[in-house]
Design a protein around this motif. Sequence first.
Motif, PDB file in Angstrom:
ATOM      1  N   ALA A   1       0.835  -1.204   0.014  1.00 19.47           N
ATOM      2  CA  ALA A   1      -0.038  -0.055  -0.063  1.00 19.47           C
ATOM      3  C   ALA A   1       0.855   1.300   0.063  1.00 19.47           C
ATOM      4  O   ALA A   1       0.601   2.229  -0.729  1.00 19.47           O
ATOM      5  CB  ALA A   1      -0.937  -0.164   1.149  1.00 19.47           C
TER       6      ALA A   1
ATOM      7  N   GLN B   1       1.653   2.248  -3.540  1.00 22.23           N
ATOM      8  CA  GLN B   1       0.664   2.584  -3.880  1.00 22.23           C
ATOM      9  C   GLN B   1       0.401   4.166  -3.905  1.00 22.23           C
ATOM     10  O   GLN B   1       0.992   4.856  -2.693  1.00 22.23           O
ATOM     11  CB  GLN B   1      -0.641   1.882  -3.703  1.00 22.23           C
TER      12      GLN B   1
ATOM     13  N   CYS C   1      -1.620   5.897  -2.053  1.00 18.42           N
ATOM     14  CA  CYS C   1      -2.716   6.137  -0.865  1.00 18.42           C
ATOM     15  C   CYS C   1      -2.460   7.227  -0.437  1.00 18.42           C
ATOM     16  O   CYS C   1      -1.391   7.993  -0.151  1.00 18.42           O
ATOM     17  CB  CYS C   1      -2.679   4.996  -0.129  1.00 18.42           C
TER      18      CYS C   1
ATOM     19  N   TRP D   1      -0.796  -3.603   5.864  1.00 13.01           N
ATOM     20  CA  TRP D   1      -1.656  -2.787   4.885  1.00 13.01           C
ATOM     21  C   TRP D   1      -2.438  -3.958   3.789  1.00 13.01           C
ATOM     22  O   TRP D   1      -2.065  -4.867   3.478  1.00 13.01           O
ATOM     23  CB  TRP D   1      -0.937  -2.137   3.914  1.00 13.01           C
TER      24      TRP D   1
ATOM     25  N   ASN E   1      -4.276  -3.022   0.752  1.00 19.69           N
ATOM     26  CA  ASN E   1      -4.671  -1.987  -0.601  1.00 19.69           C
ATOM     27  C   ASN E   1      -4.458  -0.577   0.347  1.00 19.69           C
ATOM     28  O   ASN E   1      -2.783  -0.740   0.977  1.00 19.69           O
ATOM     29  CB  ASN E   1      -5.925  -1.971  -1.019  1.00 19.69           C
ATOM     30  N   CYS E   2      -5.497   0.108   0.398  1.00 18.99           N
ATOM     31  CA  CYS E   2      -4.767   1.375   1.112  1.00 18.99           C
ATOM     32  C   CYS E   2      -5.577   1.552   2.575  1.00 18.99           C
ATOM     33  O   CYS E   2      -5.868   2.734   3.193  1.00 18.99           O
ATOM     34  CB  CYS E   2      -5.499   2.763   0.429  1.00 18.99           C
TER      35      CYS E   2
ATOM     36  N   LYS F   1     -11.820   9.166   0.529  1.00 17.27           N
ATOM     37  CA  LYS F   1     -11.091   9.286  -0.744  1.00 17.27           C
ATOM     38  C   LYS F   1     -10.595  10.854  -0.681  1.00 17.27           C
ATOM     39  O   LYS F   1      -9.705  11.280  -1.240  1.00 17.27           O
ATOM     40  CB  LYS F   1     -12.086   9.260  -2.062  1.00 17.27           C
TER      41      LYS F   1
END
Length: 185
Positions: A21, A24, A26, A132, A134-135, A158
């Motif tokens: 994550a 990524q 995030c 983690w 993903n986020c 978000k």
Amino acid sequence: MKLRYRNCLLWASLAAGVIPAHAQHCLSLTGTWNLNMSKSMFGSDKIPTQQPEKETLSIQQNGAEIRQTWEYQGSVVKGRSSYSFVADGTEQKPTNLSPAVGGGSETAATEGNPFGIRRGGPGVPQNLKPEWENCTLMVTEVGGGRGGGRKSKYVLTKDGKQLTIYQESASGMGDSEKRLVFDRQ
């Protein structure tokens, strides 16, 4: 052709969750967060001191390292704890960042908290397994006294303005679920 192949591999890795994550894009959990009482749910907490009148969570995130300070005030009890951990999927003992109070063994994590009540705040967990997905930050407390433990799921909106921590606890005294909704200060 090579570029197309690389792009396919990248998207396949993202879909499979292979890329960590923090690699990524995030949003960071870093910030000062104030508990929104009207949006939060405290589950089976019936004792007034377990339902704070005010709670603040400060988080500093540097890659996989998380430093967090919980401060809360209830009608009878107030408390503070500060600790850090690395969200790498390994079981670990968090680092207590609260200094000893008055030169004794009592830390700021237990100061003013004679009942040892910790509903998400004060108290430094014994062992954690943070990771983690993903986020989303998932933190599992391992061996949390009285044969129980707690799972916390940190979900950031978000737009980065609200942090919700979903908690599931199990102990010899029963199970409970909580939803702690924090607004960014």
